[in-house]
Design a protein around this motif. Structure first.
Motif, PDB file in Angstrom:
ATOM      1  N   UNK A 141      48.060  94.685  81.541  1.00  0.00           N
ATOM      2  CA  UNK A 141      48.504  96.019  80.772  1.00  0.00           C
ATOM      3  C   UNK A 141      47.290  96.946  80.407  1.00  0.00           C
ATOM      4  N   UNK A 142      46.268  96.498  80.380  1.00  0.00           N
ATOM      5  CA  UNK A 142      45.119  97.542  79.677  1.00  0.00           C
ATOM      6  C   UNK A 142      43.930  97.143  80.380  1.00  0.00           C
ATOM      7  N   UNK A 143      43.174  98.294  80.624  1.00  0.00           N
ATOM      8  CA  UNK A 143      41.781  98.274  81.439  1.00  0.00           C
ATOM      9  C   UNK A 143      40.827  97.636  80.531  1.00  0.00           C
ATOM     10  N   UNK A 144      40.236  96.262  80.990  1.00  0.00           N
ATOM     11  CA  UNK A 144      39.314  95.749  80.393  1.00  0.00           C
ATOM     12  C   UNK A 144      38.416  94.870  81.045  1.00  0.00           C
ATOM     13  N   UNK A 145      37.233  94.634  80.749  1.00  0.00           N
ATOM     14  CA  UNK A 145      36.246  93.729  81.312  1.00  0.00           C
ATOM     15  C   UNK A 145      35.785  92.556  80.809  1.00  0.00           C
ATOM     16  N   UNK A 146      36.146  92.533  79.671  1.00  0.00           N
ATOM     17  CA  UNK A 146      35.532  91.332  78.847  1.00  0.00           C
ATOM     18  C   UNK A 146      36.610  91.019  77.640  1.00  0.00           C
ATOM     19  N   UNK A 147      36.773  89.790  77.654  1.00  0.00           N
ATOM     20  CA  UNK A 147      37.613  89.079  76.552  1.00  0.00           C
ATOM     21  C   UNK A 147      36.867  88.539  75.564  1.00  0.00           C
ATOM     22  N   UNK A 148      37.241  88.721  74.142  1.00  0.00           N
ATOM     23  CA  UNK A 148      36.563  88.050  73.062  1.00  0.00           C
ATOM     24  C   UNK A 148      37.509  86.792  72.814  1.00  0.00           C
ATOM     25  N   UNK A 149      37.306  85.515  72.785  1.00  0.00           N
ATOM     26  CA  UNK A 149      37.995  84.531  72.100  1.00  0.00           C
ATOM     27  C   UNK A 149      37.438  84.014  70.944  1.00  0.00           C
ATOM     28  N   UNK A 150      38.337  84.009  69.937  1.00  0.00           N
ATOM     29  CA  UNK A 150      37.819  83.538  68.485  1.00  0.00           C
ATOM     30  C   UNK A 150      38.834  82.842  67.839  1.00  0.00           C
ATOM     31  N   UNK A 151      39.275  81.670  68.473  1.00  0.00           N
ATOM     32  CA  UNK A 151      40.374  80.856  67.972  1.00  0.00           C
ATOM     33  C   UNK A 151      39.768  79.296  67.598  1.00  0.00           C
ATOM     34  N   UNK A 152      40.708  78.418  66.964  1.00  0.00           N
ATOM     35  CA  UNK A 152      40.012  77.159  66.719  1.00  0.00           C
ATOM     36  C   UNK A 152      39.569  76.478  68.075  1.00  0.00           C
ATOM     37  N   UNK A 153      38.175  75.644  67.884  1.00  0.00           N
ATOM     38  CA  UNK A 153      38.034  75.160  69.313  1.00  0.00           C
ATOM     39  C   UNK A 153      38.600  74.435  70.011  1.00  0.00           C
ATOM     40  N   UNK A 154      39.395  73.594  69.486  1.00  0.00           N
ATOM     41  CA  UNK A 154      40.585  72.703  70.512  1.00  0.00           C
ATOM     42  C   UNK A 154      41.506  73.773  71.456  1.00  0.00           C
ATOM     43  N   UNK A 155      41.563  74.945  70.880  1.00  0.00           N
ATOM     44  CA  UNK A 155      42.552  76.057  71.516  1.00  0.00           C
ATOM     45  C   UNK A 155      41.701  77.025  72.444  1.00  0.00           C
ATOM     46  N   UNK A 156      40.359  76.901  72.092  1.00  0.00           N
ATOM     47  CA  UNK A 156      39.486  78.122  72.957  1.00  0.00           C
ATOM     48  C   UNK A 156      39.523  77.959  74.381  1.00  0.00           C
TER      49      UNK A 156
END
Length: 466
Positions: free
Chosen positions: A112-127
């Protein structure tokens, strides 16, 4: 007056752990409140509340837990204030388009959106699942989350190499990509130096010293603290070096890591020799240069004069012989490792290590464990602390640390602070240094200089500090 407890849960309400930690701290400071726990009702958070003696109702991980203890006549007002704090978290940001339904998966967002980078900041077991989703969508990913199994890290980075993208992390604390700061990010001027860092605070130290010398950065690519381990083999480091080598805005690369596995260091240094862009390496370890020396080498390579790094001497320079031990109480792993190497003596603890961040915010945000450790330093010892500024970090670290330092100094402790920050950081470098110095600490913008001073203070020769 006897204390009483108020415990309640809310369903259908979610806030990230950092926001809730700040709400908890604010609630704990309200008049009449002794203890406040505001957190999602995960198994870990419920266990923490139970250990504090709260009686808990049935709750699911998607529920919000609110537990207050204090004077009965104060808790009603505290609860109302707490509701206001939580309401502020839920308020839509200006221009946020509250009616827009956000995408529910990384792949949906990529479509849906133009992006080149994703930031993941969730609890470690779900990352892992979220990061793999990003990689499979052809996107580079920064994994801020820690406590991710190393086997998952290796799988992600191998798949990223196949897809031609970069995995930064896990436990990637800071990055600057195209001028945008991610994670714990200092306010840095743009410039010709690109950083590849298997270290968040190490990257911040070098970038901030460069900034203090008037030199900016093109990109800061964090790769996670384990990237140069034997298990991971430098997979992201090699990819990041290639990316910066191909970047026309990068004239010099600085490679930073905690002590790497020897065979991985050798492989990386072999790859560095093949690049067209000059590289200055800061692979910490016995007999290797410290981060300040590496920064100075980078400045000389660029033809920039090396300045005297700002410092604020302690009000009273310690001169007594054999004052005691050095006690390193750190929030940054690489800064801690560097200080241990430079000081050559003492006991050092990295409170940013995964073992200390399970169920709590990073110590650059939540100083509780470090304040407890500072309170236990015996008279005659030298305490050495890092204070890291920038977006994402404690908005006013000296507010909590300065009184604790003053108390320690009053009982005979020598306090030394390594203050890592730029002049543009929102906390105010000079203001933070002034508050910490006024509390009795010697303050240095160079962690290596701070560690050297601490060692000399413990030996009674700190007057010779440069």
């Amino acid at each position: 007056m006897a204390s009483t407890d108020v415990v309640r849960t809310r369903t259908g309400v979610y806030h990230d752990s950092v926001s809730l930690m700040r709400v908890s701290r604010a609630a704990s400071a309200l008049p009449g409140v002794e203890v406040a726990v505001v957190a999602m009702a995960t198994e870990l958070n419920l266990a923490v509340a139970a250990e504090l003696g709260f009686g808990l109702p049935p709750a699911d991980p998607a529920d919000l837990l609110i537990a207050l203890r204090g004077e009965a006549d104060a808790l009603e007002a505290a609860s109302a204030e707490l509701d206001g704090l939580l309401a502020a978290l839920s308020a839509p940001s200006a221009g946020g388009g509250g009616a827009e339904r956000p995408p529910r998966t990384v792949r949906a967002a990529a479509r849906e959106r133009a992006a080149g980078l994703v930031l993941v900041s969730v609890p470690g077991p779900h990352a892992f699942a979220e990061a793999l989703d990003a990689v499979e969508a052809g996107l580079s990913v920064m994994i801020f989350s820690d406590n991710v199994p190393v086997e998952q890290e290796v799988l992600l980075k191998r798949r990223a190499a196949e897809r031609g993208v970069l995995v930064m992390g896990p436990d990637c604390g800071t990055a600057v990509v195209g001028g945008a700061g991610l994670g714990f990010a200092n306010v840095l001027r743009p410039g010709p130096v690109g950083l590849v860092a298997a270290s968040g605070t190490g990257a911040q130290q070098v970038a901030c010293l460069l900034d203090l010398a008037g030199v900016g950065v093109s990109h800061v690519l964090g790769v996670g603290g384990r990237d140069l381990s034997s298990e991971v083999g430098g997979l992201s480091t090699l990819r990041a070096l290639e990316a910066l080598d191909a970047d026309p805005a990068t004239e010099l690369i600085v490679l930073i890591s905690k002590p790497p596995a020897p065979e991985v260091a050798a492989a990386v240094e072999e790859a560095v020799a093949k690049l067209g862009t000059p590289v200055v390496t800061a692979l910490l370890g016995p007999g290797r240069e410290d981060l300040t020396s590496v920064t100075e080498a980078a400045l000389r390579a660029l033809g920039v004069p090396v300045p005297a790094w700002p410092s604020w001497p302690a009000p009273e320079t310690p001169d007594a012989p054999s004052r005691g031990n050095v006690r390193g109480i750190y929030s940054g792993g690489t800064l801690c490792a560097e200080a241990r190497l430079v000081a050559g003596t003492g006991e050092f603890t990295d409170f940013g290590d995964d073992a200390y961040t399970v169920g709590r915010a990073h110590p650059m945000i939540d100083p509780t464990l470090r304040l407890e450790a500072l309170a236990e330093v015996p008279p005659g010892d030298v305490v050495l602390l890092d204070v890291v500024l920038g977006h994402g970090a404690d908005p006013d670290p000296s507010a909590g640390l300065a009184p604790a330092i003053a108390e320690a100094v009053a009982r005979g402790v020598t306090a030394v602070v390594a203050l890592v920050g730029s002049e543009g950081d929102p906390q105010g470098l000079a203001a933070q240094a002034g508050a910490l110095n006024a509390a009795g600490a010697a303050v240095f913008t160079s962690n290596a200089e701070a560690a050297g001073y601490a060692a000399r203070a413990a030996a009674g020769t700190a007057a010779n500090a440069r």
